[in-house]
Write an enzyme that holds these catalytic residues in place. Structure first.
Site, PDB file in Angstrom:
ATOM      1  N   TYR A  60     -13.143   6.666 -12.571  1.00 26.57           N
ATOM      2  CA  TYR A  60     -13.214   5.419 -11.796  1.00 26.57           C
ATOM      3  C   TYR A  60     -13.848   4.302 -12.631  1.00 26.57           C
ATOM      4  O   TYR A  60     -13.300   3.199 -12.727  1.00 26.57           O
ATOM      5  CB  TYR A  60     -14.025   5.649 -10.526  1.00 26.57           C
ATOM      6  CG  TYR A  60     -14.105   4.459  -9.608  1.00 26.57           C
ATOM      7  CD1 TYR A  60     -12.961   3.927  -9.009  1.00 26.57           C
ATOM      8  CD2 TYR A  60     -15.325   3.857  -9.306  1.00 26.57           C
ATOM      9  CE1 TYR A  60     -13.031   2.839  -8.153  1.00 26.57           C
ATOM     10  CE2 TYR A  60     -15.404   2.768  -8.456  1.00 26.57           C
ATOM     11  CZ  TYR A  60     -14.258   2.266  -7.879  1.00 26.57           C
ATOM     12  OH  TYR A  60     -14.335   1.181  -7.029  1.00 26.57           O
ATOM     13  N   THR A 120     -20.200  -2.304  -0.261  1.00 21.86           N
ATOM     14  CA  THR A 120     -19.816  -3.111   0.889  1.00 21.86           C
ATOM     15  C   THR A 120     -19.511  -2.196   2.062  1.00 21.86           C
ATOM     16  O   THR A 120     -19.010  -1.094   1.885  1.00 21.86           O
ATOM     17  CB  THR A 120     -18.594  -3.975   0.546  1.00 21.86           C
ATOM     18  OG1 THR A 120     -18.909  -4.794  -0.588  1.00 21.86           O
ATOM     19  CG2 THR A 120     -18.208  -4.885   1.701  1.00 21.86           C
ATOM     20  N   ARG A 158     -18.762   8.057   1.325  1.00 21.90           N
ATOM     21  CA  ARG A 158     -19.716   7.017   0.961  1.00 21.90           C
ATOM     22  C   ARG A 158     -20.929   7.057   1.886  1.00 21.90           C
ATOM     23  O   ARG A 158     -20.876   7.592   2.987  1.00 21.90           O
ATOM     24  CB  ARG A 158     -19.040   5.652   0.959  1.00 21.90           C
ATOM     25  CG  ARG A 158     -18.184   5.438  -0.277  1.00 21.90           C
ATOM     26  CD  ARG A 158     -17.502   4.098  -0.317  1.00 21.90           C
ATOM     27  NE  ARG A 158     -16.310   4.052   0.502  1.00 21.90           N
ATOM     28  CZ  ARG A 158     -15.437   3.054   0.467  1.00 21.90           C
ATOM     29  NH1 ARG A 158     -15.634   2.034  -0.337  1.00 21.90           N
ATOM     30  NH2 ARG A 158     -14.364   3.080   1.222  1.00 21.90           N
ATOM     31  N   ASP A 182       0.856  -1.185   0.000  1.00 26.49           N
ATOM     32  CA  ASP A 182       0.000   0.000   0.000  1.00 26.49           C
ATOM     33  C   ASP A 182       0.890   1.232   0.000  1.00 26.49           C
ATOM     34  O   ASP A 182       1.985   1.190   0.575  1.00 26.49           O
ATOM     35  CB  ASP A 182      -0.924   0.018   1.232  1.00 26.49           C
ATOM     36  CG  ASP A 182      -2.215   0.782   0.977  1.00 26.49           C
ATOM     37  OD1 ASP A 182      -2.132   1.995   0.695  1.00 26.49           O
ATOM     38  OD2 ASP A 182      -3.300   0.176   1.097  1.00 26.49           O
ATOM     39  N   ASN A 183       0.438   2.296  -0.628  1.00 26.33           N
ATOM     40  CA  ASN A 183       1.176   3.563  -0.540  1.00 26.33           C
ATOM     41  C   ASN A 183       0.450   4.571   0.348  1.00 26.33           C
ATOM     42  O   ASN A 183       0.831   5.737   0.400  1.00 26.33           O
ATOM     43  CB  ASN A 183       1.425   4.151  -1.935  1.00 26.33           C
ATOM     44  CG  ASN A 183       0.144   4.586  -2.633  1.00 26.33           C
ATOM     45  OD1 ASN A 183      -0.964   4.207  -2.231  1.00 26.33           O
ATOM     46  ND2 ASN A 183       0.282   5.381  -3.679  1.00 26.33           N
ATOM     47  N   LYS A 223      -4.434   5.754 -13.257  1.00 24.55           N
ATOM     48  CA  LYS A 223      -3.130   5.085 -13.326  1.00 24.55           C
ATOM     49  C   LYS A 223      -3.125   3.759 -12.568  1.00 24.55           C
ATOM     50  O   LYS A 223      -2.561   2.767 -13.041  1.00 24.55           O
ATOM     51  CB  LYS A 223      -2.039   6.008 -12.787  1.00 24.55           C
ATOM     52  CG  LYS A 223      -1.649   7.139 -13.737  1.00 24.55           C
ATOM     53  CD  LYS A 223      -0.685   8.115 -13.102  1.00 24.55           C
ATOM     54  CE  LYS A 223       0.679   7.491 -12.868  1.00 24.55           C
ATOM     55  NZ  LYS A 223       1.650   8.484 -12.344  1.00 24.55           N
ATOM     56  N   ALA A 225      -9.956  -6.751  -8.407  1.00 20.69           N
ATOM     57  CA  ALA A 225     -11.148  -6.156  -7.782  1.00 20.69           C
ATOM     58  C   ALA A 225     -11.770  -5.154  -8.744  1.00 20.69           C
ATOM     59  O   ALA A 225     -11.267  -4.051  -8.930  1.00 20.69           O
ATOM     60  CB  ALA A 225     -10.767  -5.469  -6.475  1.00 20.69           C
TER      61      ALA A 225
END
Length: 328
Positions: free
Chosen positions: A146, A176, A187, A32-33, A92, A115
């Site tokens: 997206y 989810t 969200r 992960d970044n 990207k 995913a």
């Protein structure tokens, strides 16, 4: 011991996947970044000898020592607030990042699960959405960064499957929720929960007649795990088909939290889908999977998680700072 690489490991779903694969006896490598992930989601794994973490941006070349059996690519912004602020990075990670990981899977002879999302269906013209529906997406609208990143991701994955014979799996994830969601990511569920816990009115966009179908995280992880181990290379919907209008859902949240806020209405964002409900017939047939956790059960667990946050976290209004990640 089988080895699995999970990108987006510090994110909501990524961190739950790390837990599941460790529980199943895998050696887990997380990447992960922290562009949208959070270190605290993995703090409980700091002393786990079967977990390794690499801070890295997967849009750059990914190098992993040793063998890999599986790769799960979950690195991507997933909320409108995030991907509208970092549109180039979103595109990207769906294109360059996916290409890098498919190349890694090919080199390691690993099976890779990508995913994807229900957003590939756009604002759907059929309901519920089946895997053979091509979607209704505005490629140049603000949400297109997206939607199209995910649609390209599916295309290049199938190209690697057909041309290189790579073992691929594609999960189309529907809304989810559960513990470790970021409270201020924009969200529906964390937004409503945060407003209710702060004593604010709940914001509904449009007239609230648009629908969503919410899947609890434990069910989602189970579906993903079964899909990875299946023999099916094409996209599979994983979600809870129990559909609800957003206005009705806001009223459920007010009842759950025991608060007496009003519902206030604001303009509907551009290209916001009016209906979202998965057809999970294929998942039932292929995987023997269906959602088990009711919305009432899942929302109570999620509410208890958010209720346990510190007052500082609860009242933090600014959204995640992306300035250190935006290079060009």
């Amino acid at each position: 011991m089988k080895r699995v690489l999970i990108t987006g490991a510090a994110g909501f779903l990524g961190s739950h996947l790390c837990d599941r694969f460790l529980k199943e006896g895998f050696y887990v490598i997380g990447i992960d970044n922290y562009i949208t992930g959070d270190k605290k989601n993995l703090n409980h794994l700091n002393n786990n000898s079967n977990f390794e973490f690499i801070e890295h941006d997967v849009t750059e070349f990914v190098k992993i020592e040793g063998n890999l059996d599986y790769i799960l690519h979950f690195a991507s912004p997933a909320s409108p607030i995030d991907y509208l602020k970092i549109p180039i990075q979103t595109l990207k990670v769906g294109s360059l990042g996916t290409h890098n990981l498919l190349g890694l899977a090919k080199a390691k002879k690993a099976r890779i699960l990508i995913a994807s999302t229900s957003e590939v269906y756009g604002d759907p013209l059929i309901h519920p959405q089946t895997e053979d529906y091509y979607g209704n997406v505005n490629t140049i609208g603000p949400r297109g960064v997206y939607d199209e990143a995910k649609r390209f991701q599916e295309s290049i994955t199938m190209a690697y499957h057909r041309f290189h014979g790579l073992e691929t799996r594609i999960v189309r994830i529907f809304n989810t929720y559960g513990p470790r969601m970021r409270l201020n990511d924009g969200r529906v569920i964390p937004a409503f929960m945060g407003q209710a816990l702060r004593g604010e009115d709940l914001t509904v966009f449009g007239d609230g007649s648009q629908t969503r179908s919410f899947c609890y995280v434990d069910d989602q992880i189970e579906g993903i795990y079964r899909l990875l181990l299946s023999d099916y290379a094409y996209p599979v919907n994983i979600g809870n088909p129990n559909e609800i209008a957003i206005k009705d859902f806001a009223e459920e949240i007010i009842k759950l939290t025991g608060t007496d806020q009003k519902i206030v209405f604001k303009d509907l964002p551009i290209d916001d889908p009016m209906q979202r409900q998965p057809d999970t017939t294929l998942a039932k047939k292929l995987l023997g999977w269906e959602a088990k956790v009711t919305r009432e059960q899942g929302m109570l667990k999620t509410f208890n998680y958010f209720k346990g946050l510190s007052q500082e976290e609860l009242h933090k209004r600014e959204h995640k700072d992306f300035s250190n990640h935006i290079k060009k």
